[in-house]
Scaffold this motif. Structure first.
Motif, PDB file in Angstrom:
ATOM      1  N   SER A   1     -29.681  14.183 -18.209  1.00 48.48           N
ATOM      2  CA  SER A   1     -29.402  13.943 -17.061  1.00 48.48           C
ATOM      3  C   SER A   1     -30.665  15.053 -16.256  1.00 48.48           C
ATOM      4  N   ALA A   2     -30.731  14.606 -15.157  1.00 50.78           N
ATOM      5  CA  ALA A   2     -31.836  15.836 -14.506  1.00 50.78           C
ATOM      6  C   ALA A   2     -31.195  15.817 -13.091  1.00 50.78           C
ATOM      7  N   CYS A   3     -30.786  17.302 -12.798  1.00 52.57           N
ATOM      8  CA  CYS A   3     -30.043  17.496 -11.558  1.00 52.57           C
ATOM      9  C   CYS A   3     -31.180  18.385 -10.318  1.00 52.57           C
ATOM     10  N   HIS A   4     -31.121  17.556  -9.334  1.00 51.29           N
ATOM     11  CA  HIS A   4     -32.354  17.789  -8.537  1.00 51.29           C
ATOM     12  C   HIS A   4     -31.606  18.953  -7.469  1.00 51.29           C
ATOM     13  N   CYS A   5     -30.403  19.458  -7.419  1.00 51.18           N
ATOM     14  CA  CYS A   5     -29.735  20.250  -6.522  1.00 51.18           C
ATOM     15  C   CYS A   5     -30.562  21.541  -6.223  1.00 51.18           C
TER      16      CYS A   5
ATOM     17  N   TRP B   1     -42.461  16.672  -3.731  1.00 54.88           N
ATOM     18  CA  TRP B   1     -43.575  17.245  -4.668  1.00 54.88           C
ATOM     19  C   TRP B   1     -43.622  16.727  -6.245  1.00 54.88           C
ATOM     20  N   TYR B   2     -42.294  16.351  -6.833  1.00 51.53           N
ATOM     21  CA  TYR B   2     -42.418  15.897  -8.055  1.00 51.53           C
ATOM     22  C   TYR B   2     -41.593  14.470  -8.045  1.00 51.53           C
ATOM     23  N   CYS B   3     -41.662  13.762  -9.120  1.00 51.44           N
ATOM     24  CA  CYS B   3     -40.949  12.635  -9.477  1.00 51.44           C
ATOM     25  C   CYS B   3     -40.933  12.320 -10.976  1.00 51.44           C
ATOM     26  N   PHE B   4     -39.913  11.692 -11.528  1.00 56.56           N
ATOM     27  CA  PHE B   4     -40.156  11.178 -12.908  1.00 56.56           C
ATOM     28  C   PHE B   4     -40.378   9.776 -13.012  1.00 56.56           C
TER      29      PHE B   4
ATOM     30  N   CYS C   1     -29.559  24.173  -8.732  1.00 55.30           N
ATOM     31  CA  CYS C   1     -30.377  24.222 -10.093  1.00 55.30           C
ATOM     32  C   CYS C   1     -31.649  24.423 -10.064  1.00 55.30           C
ATOM     33  N   ARG C   2     -32.414  23.974  -9.126  1.00 55.83           N
ATOM     34  CA  ARG C   2     -33.855  24.210  -8.703  1.00 55.83           C
ATOM     35  C   ARG C   2     -34.162  25.787  -8.799  1.00 55.83           C
ATOM     36  N   ARG C   3     -33.377  26.437  -7.963  1.00 54.33           N
ATOM     37  CA  ARG C   3     -33.384  27.887  -7.738  1.00 54.33           C
ATOM     38  C   ARG C   3     -32.952  28.490  -9.103  1.00 54.33           C
TER      39      ARG C   3
ATOM     40  N   PRO D   1     -35.699  21.123 -11.666  1.00 54.94           N
ATOM     41  CA  PRO D   1     -34.526  20.465 -11.998  1.00 54.94           C
ATOM     42  C   PRO D   1     -34.086  20.865 -13.108  1.00 54.94           C
ATOM     43  N   LEU D   2     -32.772  20.817 -13.411  1.00 53.51           N
ATOM     44  CA  LEU D   2     -31.880  21.123 -14.757  1.00 53.51           C
ATOM     45  C   LEU D   2     -32.045  19.879 -15.476  1.00 53.51           C
ATOM     46  N   LEU D   3     -32.556  19.766 -16.748  1.00 54.45           N
ATOM     47  CA  LEU D   3     -32.513  18.819 -17.557  1.00 54.45           C
ATOM     48  C   LEU D   3     -31.509  19.038 -18.636  1.00 54.45           C
ATOM     49  N   ALA D   4     -30.531  18.244 -18.649  1.00 54.79           N
ATOM     50  CA  ALA D   4     -29.218  18.819 -19.345  1.00 54.79           C
ATOM     51  C   ALA D   4     -28.344  17.631 -20.244  1.00 54.79           C
ATOM     52  N   VAL D   5     -27.729  17.928 -21.272  1.00 57.14           N
ATOM     53  CA  VAL D   5     -26.971  17.107 -21.711  1.00 57.14           C
ATOM     54  C   VAL D   5     -25.368  17.600 -21.755  1.00 57.14           C
TER      55      VAL D   5
END
Length: 138
Positions: free
Chosen positions: A28-32, A117-120, A35-37, A42-46
């Protein structure tokens, strides 16, 4: 539900090591903003199926990043180790720390905070922050 998968992980310097069981190889990618700071993107986590077994003694540090969550890191090398909810045994581990290459980007959360400025590529499950928190009864 498939059987859980065992994975080993560690920080950059190796002072903190952990073993976890994950239910699926879904990332899962978190865009909050938090997480970005925390990680510069983005945080990419399981998600762990149960709390991980963590070793590292005084190298492990924990920061209360909100009223409901904490983030773990190595105090020697600064590696981000986990995000966990305080009220339940929910751990999210940055996928890059874990052994294995069989991951699948499955969902994105806090999509309303994602910068332009980014997207998957590819379609996947996309939730707002409110929708994601509702899944954990916040």
């Amino acid at each position: 539900m498939p059987l859980s998968l065992s994975r080993h992980g560690q920080c950059l310097c190796g002072a903190v090591q952990f073993d976890c069981r994950i239910a699926t190889p879904e990332v899962s990618a978190c865009h909050c903003r938090t997480c970005r700071r925390w990680g510069g993107g983005p945080l990419l986590a399981v998600e762990c199926a149960e709390p991980p077994l963590i070793s590292g003694g005084d190298a492990l540090a924990v920061h209360a990043s909100s009223d409901w969550a904490e983030r773990g890191f190595c105090r020697h090398c600064g590696t981000h180790l986990f995000y966990r909810l305080k009220a339940e045994p929910h751990y999210a581990i940055p996928v890059g720390l874990l052994d294995g290459e069989d991951w699948l980007l499955d969902s994105e959360i806090f999509i309303e905070e994602q910068p332009a400025w980014y997207c998957f590529a590819h379609s996947r499950r996309r939730l707002t922050g409110a929708e994601a928190l509702a899944e954990h009864d916040r």
